[in-house]
Design a protein around this motif. Structure first.
Motif, mmCIF file in Angstrom:
data_model
loop_
_atom_site.group_PDB
_atom_site.id
_atom_site.type_symbol
_atom_site.label_atom_id
_atom_site.label_comp_id
_atom_site.label_asym_id
_atom_site.label_seq_id
_atom_site.Cartn_x
_atom_site.Cartn_y
_atom_site.Cartn_z
ATOM 1 N N GLN A 28 45.240 50.348 -5.865
ATOM 2 C CA GLN A 28 45.817 51.183 -5.299
ATOM 3 C C GLN A 28 46.239 52.275 -6.509
ATOM 4 N N ILE A 29 47.063 51.803 -8.128
ATOM 5 C CA ILE A 29 47.105 52.686 -8.489
ATOM 6 C C ILE A 29 46.230 53.840 -9.285
ATOM 7 N N TRP A 30 44.980 52.462 -9.178
ATOM 8 C CA TRP A 30 43.431 53.652 -9.881
ATOM 9 C C TRP A 30 43.523 54.134 -8.386
ATOM 10 N N GLU A 31 43.568 54.365 -7.522
ATOM 11 C CA GLU A 31 43.616 55.134 -6.329
ATOM 12 C C GLU A 31 44.192 56.582 -6.004
ATOM 13 N N SER A 32 45.563 55.927 -5.836
ATOM 14 C CA SER A 32 47.175 57.002 -6.284
ATOM 15 C C SER A 32 46.417 58.630 -7.478
ATOM 16 N N VAL A 33 45.000 57.110 -8.687
ATOM 17 C CA VAL A 33 45.174 58.854 -9.630
ATOM 18 C C VAL A 33 44.234 59.072 -9.673
ATOM 19 N N GLU A 34 44.308 60.693 -9.247
ATOM 20 C CA GLU A 34 43.171 61.369 -8.390
ATOM 21 C C GLU A 34 41.452 61.545 -9.889
ATOM 22 N N ASP A 38 36.597 54.874 -9.964
ATOM 23 C CA ASP A 38 36.328 53.803 -10.093
ATOM 24 C C ASP A 38 34.909 53.776 -9.972
ATOM 25 N N THR A 49 38.261 48.029 -11.351
ATOM 26 C CA THR A 49 39.890 47.535 -10.559
ATOM 27 C C THR A 49 39.280 46.124 -10.477
#
Length: 128
Positions: A28-34, A38, A49
């Motif tokens: 979730q955190i990785w996805e929120s940082v554009e 991944d 991730t």
């Protein structure tokens, strides 16, 4: 089973839960940082991730396992659970039926009281 097996089983369960939780959290955190993409390591199932989540879950579980006070507490809980007298299946069924019947009786009683007060309120407000 002896106490240490239950304690180890508890920590193994915690490991699985920690890995799942950290895997989802990191994704979730990785996805929120554009800016970050991944990276797939093996197919689509194992990604960067996933590896980070597994690493964090393992690290947390190992840290908790090495804490002597945590292990002592879990051991005490296991020892106390061995002292518990668990109900038989027949006792559980009887207790469940008592709870269901009592719940139905109380629900009917409360529904009746609600109807009576609703009728009295309508009588006072509409005819008063």
């Amino acid at each position: 089973m002896e106490v240490s097996r239950y304690v180890n089983l508890f920590y193994a369960t915690c490991l699985v839960l920690a890995v799942i939780t950290f895997n989802k959290l990191v994704a979730q955190i990785w996805e929120s940082v554009e800016v970050l993409k991944d990276v797939s390591i093996v197919g689509n199932t194992i990604t960067l991730t996933t590896l980070i989540g597994v690493g964090l879950g393992v690290a947390l579980t190992v840290w908790a396992y090495r804490r002597e006070d945590y292990r002592a507490h879990v051991s005490e809980v296991v020892i106390e659970l061995h002292k518990v007298t668990w109900p038989t299946m027949d006792e559980t069924k009887r207790s469940t039926m008592v709870v269901i019947v009592f719940t139905i009786i109380v629900s009917l009683y409360l529904a009746g009281i609600d109807r009576v007060f609703s009728y009295l309120t309508d009588l006072l407000l509409l005819h008063g």
